[in-house]
Design an enzyme around this catalytic site. Structure first.
Site, PDB file in Angstrom:
ATOM      1  N   LYS A 109       5.261  -0.083  18.929  1.00 58.44           N
ATOM      2  CA  LYS A 109       5.841  -1.434  19.039  1.00 58.44           C
ATOM      3  C   LYS A 109       5.307  -2.345  17.929  1.00 58.44           C
ATOM      4  O   LYS A 109       4.176  -2.123  17.502  1.00 58.44           O
ATOM      5  CB  LYS A 109       5.568  -2.065  20.404  1.00 58.44           C
TER       6      LYS A 109
ATOM      7  N   ILE B 134      -4.558   1.101  14.959  1.00 63.63           N
ATOM      8  CA  ILE B 134      -3.935   1.512  16.229  1.00 63.63           C
ATOM      9  C   ILE B 134      -3.827   3.038  16.309  1.00 63.63           C
ATOM     10  O   ILE B 134      -3.979   3.624  17.393  1.00 63.63           O
ATOM     11  CB  ILE B 134      -2.553   0.825  16.412  1.00 63.63           C
TER      12      ILE B 134
ATOM     13  N   SER C  27      -0.291   9.470   5.219  1.00 65.22           N
ATOM     14  CA  SER C  27      -0.963   8.190   5.029  1.00 65.22           C
ATOM     15  C   SER C  27      -1.229   8.006   3.551  1.00 65.22           C
ATOM     16  O   SER C  27      -1.612   8.963   2.868  1.00 65.22           O
ATOM     17  CB  SER C  27      -2.279   8.154   5.809  1.00 65.22           C
ATOM     18  N   ARG C  28      -1.019   6.802   3.079  1.00 67.89           N
ATOM     19  CA  ARG C  28      -1.208   6.545   1.659  1.00 67.89           C
ATOM     20  C   ARG C  28      -2.630   6.840   1.206  1.00 67.89           C
ATOM     21  O   ARG C  28      -2.873   7.354   0.146  1.00 67.89           O
ATOM     22  CB  ARG C  28      -0.890   5.072   1.343  1.00 67.89           C
TER      23      ARG C  28
ATOM     24  N   ASP D 189       3.042 -10.641  18.027  1.00 69.79           N
ATOM     25  CA  ASP D 189       2.587  -9.248  17.965  1.00 69.79           C
ATOM     26  C   ASP D 189       1.853  -8.869  19.263  1.00 69.79           C
ATOM     27  O   ASP D 189       2.217  -7.887  19.910  1.00 69.79           O
ATOM     28  CB  ASP D 189       1.712  -9.022  16.722  1.00 69.79           C
TER      29      ASP D 189
END
Lengths: 310, 310
Positions: free
Chosen positions: B89, B13, B35-36, B167
């Site tokens: 969201k 996303i 970000s990992r 979702d």
């Protein structure tokens, strides 16, 4: 002037708690009953809420003791007939429906009281005051009872919207949310749901509030040692609220408390809310339960049969 | 002065929507990534939110695009570092956790924006305006898509707190709650939950608002004709909002709308909220979903495997 109350629903909770409490509290009196299949001697009885409202214009306050499913329509009928309303816990099957009732009561200037009877247990205020000056470390809730003993024949608790073991468990959560300044958040929840049920018979909740862990274990299969206890640890000692909030032990010492009737306190509060033109609508226990369902890992477990020999 | 934004989470996303939207909106710019396991060329990258916050004191606003589970801790870290926060969201795994974030942002005078991107689809405002002057008869929502196509490899959606078919379904509910003055209440909900999942793959909701019935059908198993439509009937004609809110047909006629980018509108709103020192936290879609779970009849269904040949 004494507040005339119409009681809707004449099941176990109404007979065991509501009738004697209304009888004992000054300034309220029972004026009529609505029940599909029961009446009381010397009292007007109606088969449904609509006929009670229509035929008893002088009854300005209604107390609903029916199961949560289907209660919204009754509650809305009461408000739309411009009567004050007291709702036995849980106040509804969903959060949004009770918010609708709250908005309707506010629009009409009526008193709405969503009751949580366990908050009125004799030692709860004392426990809250004790905790208020201390730094919390952890809370553990154990709520174990025998569903066959307390809810014989009540099939609605196993149906969708009946809450299952959260029917008693929400009492513990109502005390918890009274003890704490923050509403806890559910970190994870594990449900055991009987193969023939839509609601859990046992649940574990891991929660957090004020930065500390809170665990709740609810089980409806207890046939030996029933337990309704909340164990609180702080940096300045531990206390246990047990007997469903009726007793507080600090260290090893049981604290003296006044004998209190939960439901008498509820009716006295309802009388005062009506007199003051106020409402009391706290949905935090129901929101917590909804969050637990939203977040649940569900494990199917053995089918539940009320008659274990069946 | 352009608002420097730190983006947390660089999954599907973020790449498909957030990056191009930030790029296109005046008055905001991307300043760092956390970000990992991913970075972007020419941008500071951090393995976690804490190091981004510590090393980039000039970044006053954070946008979180990580999965809902575990996001509360990230969100609270952002607020406690006194940064404004925009939440993809759903804003959390539970209602109570987002209320805690709302309270923390208010205490600190920070902007919190819980986004519902589908509300920004091109034809939603038009549909709301059309409905506003009419008497509603019924609403039917059909939200059917292929989970394998839209959510490859996203195991979190099947885990507790991942919402399952809600979702995408919560997008429809976010439009619905924007169209109506009342928040609907869930009358009943039916879930189909795969044997290897904690969340439903399909759901039917019967709701009510403004005295009229509202039905929603969500299904994640659609491999043929995907559909994201809301059909509205009134005493003065019918309209269909489809393509996820991007198109409105009144009677048979497609209405002209401006092309809108949902995420561009979100970032423009976030920029304005920060500039005005305001928050926008609407939890009604998440409360509706929690109510659906609380009230659900669940039917176990076939295990879900992403690779149907596996």
């Amino acid at each position: 002037m004494s507040l005339a109350i119409g009681l809707v629903g004449l099941g176990a909770i109404a007979r065991a708690q509501h009738l004697p409490a209304i009888d004992a509290v000054d300034g309220v009196h029972l004026a009529a009953i609505a029940s599909r299949n029961a009446t009381l001697p010397d009292l007007p009885g109606y088969p449904d809420i609509e006929s009670l409202l229509a035929e008893q214009p002088g009854i300005k306050a209604i107390s609903l003791c029916t199961p949560p499913q289907g209660r919204f329509e009754q509650a809305m009928a009461v408000l739309q007939a411009d009567r004050h309303l007291m709702l036995e816990k849980p106040p509804g099957t969903t959060v949004c429906e009770v918010e609708r009732l709250r908005d309707e009561a506010a629009r009409r200037g009526l008193s709405l009281f969503t009751t949580w009877h366990s908050r009125e247990a004799a030692a709860v205020d004392l426990a809250r005051d004790w905790l208020a000056g201390r730094e919390l470390l952890t809370i553990r809730i154990d709520w174990r009872e025998d569903v066959r003993k307390w809810h014989p024949g009540q099939t609605w608790i196993w149906q969708a919207g009946g809450l299952g073991v959260f029917d008693p468990g929400i009492n513990a959560l109502s005390i918890l949310t009274k003890l704490l300044s923050d509403v806890p958040r559910v970190l994870c929840s594990d449900f055991e749901t009987p193969a023939n049920s839509q609601t859990p018979i046992a649940a574990i909740l891991e929660m957090e509030a004020q930065g500390v862990p809170i665990t709740a274990q609810f089980d409806w299969r207890e046939t030996g040692c029933e337990l309704w206890s909340i164990h609180i640890e702080t940096t300045d000692g531990a206390a246990t609220l047990d007997q469903g909030g009726a007793r507080l032990r600090i260290g090893g010492t049981v604290q003296p408390v006044e004998t209190a009737s939960e439901y008498q306190r509820l009716y006295a509060r309802f009388r005062n809310l009506v007199a003051q033109g106020q409402s009391e609508v706290d949905l935090s226990p129901l929101r917590l339960v909804a969050d637990a369902f939203l977040n649940a890992k569900t494990r199917p477990t053995a089918a539940f049969h009320e008659d274990i020999n069946a």
